[in-house]
Design a protein around this motif. Structure first.
Motif, mmCIF file in Angstrom:
data_model
loop_
_atom_site.group_PDB
_atom_site.id
_atom_site.type_symbol
_atom_site.label_atom_id
_atom_site.label_comp_id
_atom_site.label_asym_id
_atom_site.label_seq_id
_atom_site.Cartn_x
_atom_site.Cartn_y
_atom_site.Cartn_z
ATOM 1 N N PHE A 1 -6.471 24.792 40.326
ATOM 2 C CA PHE A 1 -7.647 25.652 40.455
ATOM 3 C C PHE A 1 -7.762 26.369 41.803
ATOM 4 C CE2 PHE A 1 -8.980 22.542 37.211
ATOM 5 C CZ PHE A 1 -9.308 23.422 36.177
ATOM 6 N N CYS A 2 -7.162 25.848 42.845
ATOM 7 C CA CYS A 2 -7.322 26.507 44.157
ATOM 8 C C CYS A 2 -6.101 26.279 45.044
ATOM 9 C CB CYS A 2 -8.594 26.015 44.848
ATOM 10 S SG CYS A 2 -8.771 24.198 44.923
ATOM 11 N N PRO A 3 -4.901 26.678 44.597
ATOM 12 C CA PRO A 3 -3.699 26.434 45.399
ATOM 13 C C PRO A 3 -3.629 27.274 46.669
ATOM 14 C CG PRO A 3 -3.170 27.781 43.499
ATOM 15 C CD PRO A 3 -4.591 27.352 43.325
ATOM 16 N N GLN A 4 -4.303 28.416 46.658
ATOM 17 C CA GLN A 4 -4.241 29.330 47.804
ATOM 18 C C GLN A 4 -5.600 29.427 48.482
ATOM 19 O OE1 GLN A 4 -1.495 30.940 48.839
ATOM 20 N NE2 GLN A 4 -0.096 30.445 47.153
ATOM 21 N N PHE A 5 -5.669 29.016 49.733
ATOM 22 C CA PHE A 5 -6.877 29.236 50.533
ATOM 23 C C PHE A 5 -6.516 29.080 51.998
ATOM 24 C CE2 PHE A 5 -6.994 24.744 49.203
ATOM 25 C CZ PHE A 5 -7.068 24.087 50.430
ATOM 26 N N ASP A 6 -7.343 29.636 52.851
ATOM 27 C CA ASP A 6 -7.103 29.501 54.283
ATOM 28 C C ASP A 6 -7.233 28.034 54.672
ATOM 29 O OD1 ASP A 6 -7.113 31.245 57.024
ATOM 30 O OD2 ASP A 6 -8.305 29.410 57.252
ATOM 31 N N LEU A 7 -6.223 27.502 55.355
ATOM 32 C CA LEU A 7 -6.203 26.077 55.658
ATOM 33 C C LEU A 7 -7.311 25.661 56.623
ATOM 34 C CD1 LEU A 7 -2.350 25.445 55.965
ATOM 35 C CD2 LEU A 7 -3.857 24.897 54.049
ATOM 36 N N ARG A 8 -7.791 26.581 57.435
ATOM 37 C CA ARG A 8 -8.849 26.233 58.398
ATOM 38 C C ARG A 8 -10.212 26.183 57.712
ATOM 39 N NH1 ARG A 8 -6.288 31.076 61.707
ATOM 40 N NH2 ARG A 8 -6.337 31.715 59.511
ATOM 41 N N THR A 9 -10.605 27.259 57.076
ATOM 42 C CA THR A 9 -11.914 27.266 56.427
ATOM 43 C C THR A 9 -11.927 26.350 55.205
ATOM 44 O OG1 THR A 9 -11.270 29.245 55.172
ATOM 45 C CG2 THR A 9 -12.469 29.577 57.233
ATOM 46 N N GLY A 10 -10.798 26.266 54.510
ATOM 47 C CA GLY A 10 -10.726 25.384 53.348
ATOM 48 C C GLY A 10 -10.916 23.929 53.715
ATOM 49 N N GLN A 11 -10.338 23.523 54.851
ATOM 50 C CA GLN A 11 -10.511 22.137 55.267
ATOM 51 C C GLN A 11 -11.910 21.862 55.785
ATOM 52 O OE1 GLN A 11 -7.175 19.800 56.954
ATOM 53 N NE2 GLN A 11 -6.079 21.743 57.069
ATOM 54 N N VAL A 12 -12.575 22.856 56.344
ATOM 55 C CA VAL A 12 -13.983 22.673 56.703
ATOM 56 C C VAL A 12 -14.778 22.336 55.445
ATOM 57 C CG1 VAL A 12 -16.079 23.799 57.527
ATOM 58 C CG2 VAL A 12 -13.919 24.157 58.742
ATOM 59 N N VAL A 13 -14.552 23.092 54.380
ATOM 60 C CA VAL A 13 -15.254 22.850 53.112
ATOM 61 C C VAL A 13 -14.923 21.457 52.578
ATOM 62 C CG1 VAL A 13 -15.464 23.570 50.703
ATOM 63 C CG2 VAL A 13 -15.402 25.294 52.513
ATOM 64 N N GLN A 14 -13.641 21.095 52.583
ATOM 65 C CA GLN A 14 -13.234 19.809 52.032
ATOM 66 C C GLN A 14 -13.817 18.638 52.802
ATOM 67 O OE1 GLN A 14 -9.007 19.443 51.300
ATOM 68 N NE2 GLN A 14 -9.245 20.552 49.380
ATOM 69 N N PHE A 15 -13.830 18.741 54.111
ATOM 70 C CA PHE A 15 -14.298 17.598 54.891
ATOM 71 C C PHE A 15 -15.819 17.526 54.985
ATOM 72 C CE2 PHE A 15 -9.855 17.473 56.078
ATOM 73 C CZ PHE A 15 -9.617 16.111 56.059
ATOM 74 N N VAL A 16 -16.506 18.658 54.846
ATOM 75 C CA VAL A 16 -17.960 18.588 54.710
ATOM 76 C C VAL A 16 -18.297 17.850 53.421
ATOM 77 C CG1 VAL A 16 -20.035 19.943 54.239
ATOM 78 C CG2 VAL A 16 -18.519 20.607 56.111
#
Length: 282
Positions: free
Chosen positions: A166-181
């Motif tokens: 569902f989401c293989p491509q995303f910016d690793l910086r902003t994507g990890q902010v979302v994941q860790f929040v």
């Protein structure tokens, strides 16, 4: 980029050494909440400095769901199980069923592997069993600890497949902010309910926390996501088979833990299995 999988394995294996350093000085879920917060601060700073694009709407939701599985579910389950007495060798054996389970789930979703890859996955698991065989014990094994470990296995397997689909491509910086929040939101209530947030801020704990934020997450998780973009999920996760062997070598060097002939043989079998599993189907 051929060195990416090997860098990932070494970094990921160091996480088990970090856990051993941190365990006497902090409760597991409390440590993870602080670790997640540190990653949020780091990645947010990098994202703002670079003007990185932020995921929106449904994409952000998909990234958050994948992160809860890969981060909160996996790490929380393993750390809580080991802290509750789960033998480390048994925990390693259970969670290293992930490549096989990933292959099964991926097959149901239409991602096919050749016979060579299937044999490689099975050989890899046999190798892991040999590597951890001298640490297998039933002491500390209970329905609770086993349940937490199985939960961790299912969480990272489902999270990995979910992200790949569902989401293989995303910016690793902003994507990890979302994941860790999202991971903090899930983990914090359990930490508050079952732990006291006690921290003994020794140099060992500070070092373990810094390594967890900067290297394990900033490096290891980012490398995993890059590999998932380029390869089949089952083939990528087969690299996890190499982790127990590298961890055993690190523990031998740093803690003087035993490393027998059976374990060395298991490492060789694991390398062969991973080589077959990651070889492209003709």
């Amino acid at each position: 980029m051929r060195a990416t999988p090997f860098a990932f394995v070494v970094i990921w294996a160091s996480g088990f050494v970090v856990a051993k350093y941190a365990a006497p000085y902090a409760e597991p879920l409390s440590f993870l909440v602080v670790r997640y917060a540190g990653v949020i601060v780091l990645m947010l700073a990098l994202a703002v400095a670079a003007g990185a694009p932020w995921p929106r709407g449904r994409q952000a939701l998909h990234i958050a769901v994948a992160g809860v599985g890969i981060q909160a579910g996996y790490l929380g389950g393993v750390w809580a199980a080991v802290a509750a007495g789960m033998p480390a060798g048994v925990a390693a054996l259970v969670v290293n069923l992930q490549p096989v389970l990933t292959a099964v789930f991926a097959g149901l979703l239409g991602e096919r592997l050749g016979t060579r890859q299937v044999i490689g996955l099975l050989l890899g698991f046999v190798g892991v069993a040999l590597v951890v065989s001298n640490r297998l014990t039933t002491e500390g094994l209970s329905p609770g600890t086993l349940g937490l470990t199985v939960m961790a296995l299912l969480a990272i397997t489902i999270g990995t497949l979910y992200q790949k689909r569902f989401c293989p491509q995303f910016d690793l910086r902003t994507g990890q902010v979302v994941q860790f929040v999202a991971s903090v939101v899930v983990t914090l209530p359990f930490a508050l309910a079952f732990e006291s947030f006690r921290f003994d801020w020794t140099p060992q704990l500070v070092g373990a926390l810094a390594w967890s934020v900067l290297v394990l997450t900033g490096g290891g998780i980012s490398l995993l996501f890059l590999m998932l973009r380029r390869g089949a999920a089952a083939q990528v996760t087969s690299y996890f088979y190499l982790v127990p062997g590298i961890t055993a070598l690190m523990a031998f060097v740093m803690f003087g833990e035993s490393l027998g002939v059976v374990a060395l043989g298991g490492m060789a079998v694991t390398v062969l299995g991973v080589a077959l599993a990651t070889r492209r189907t003709e």
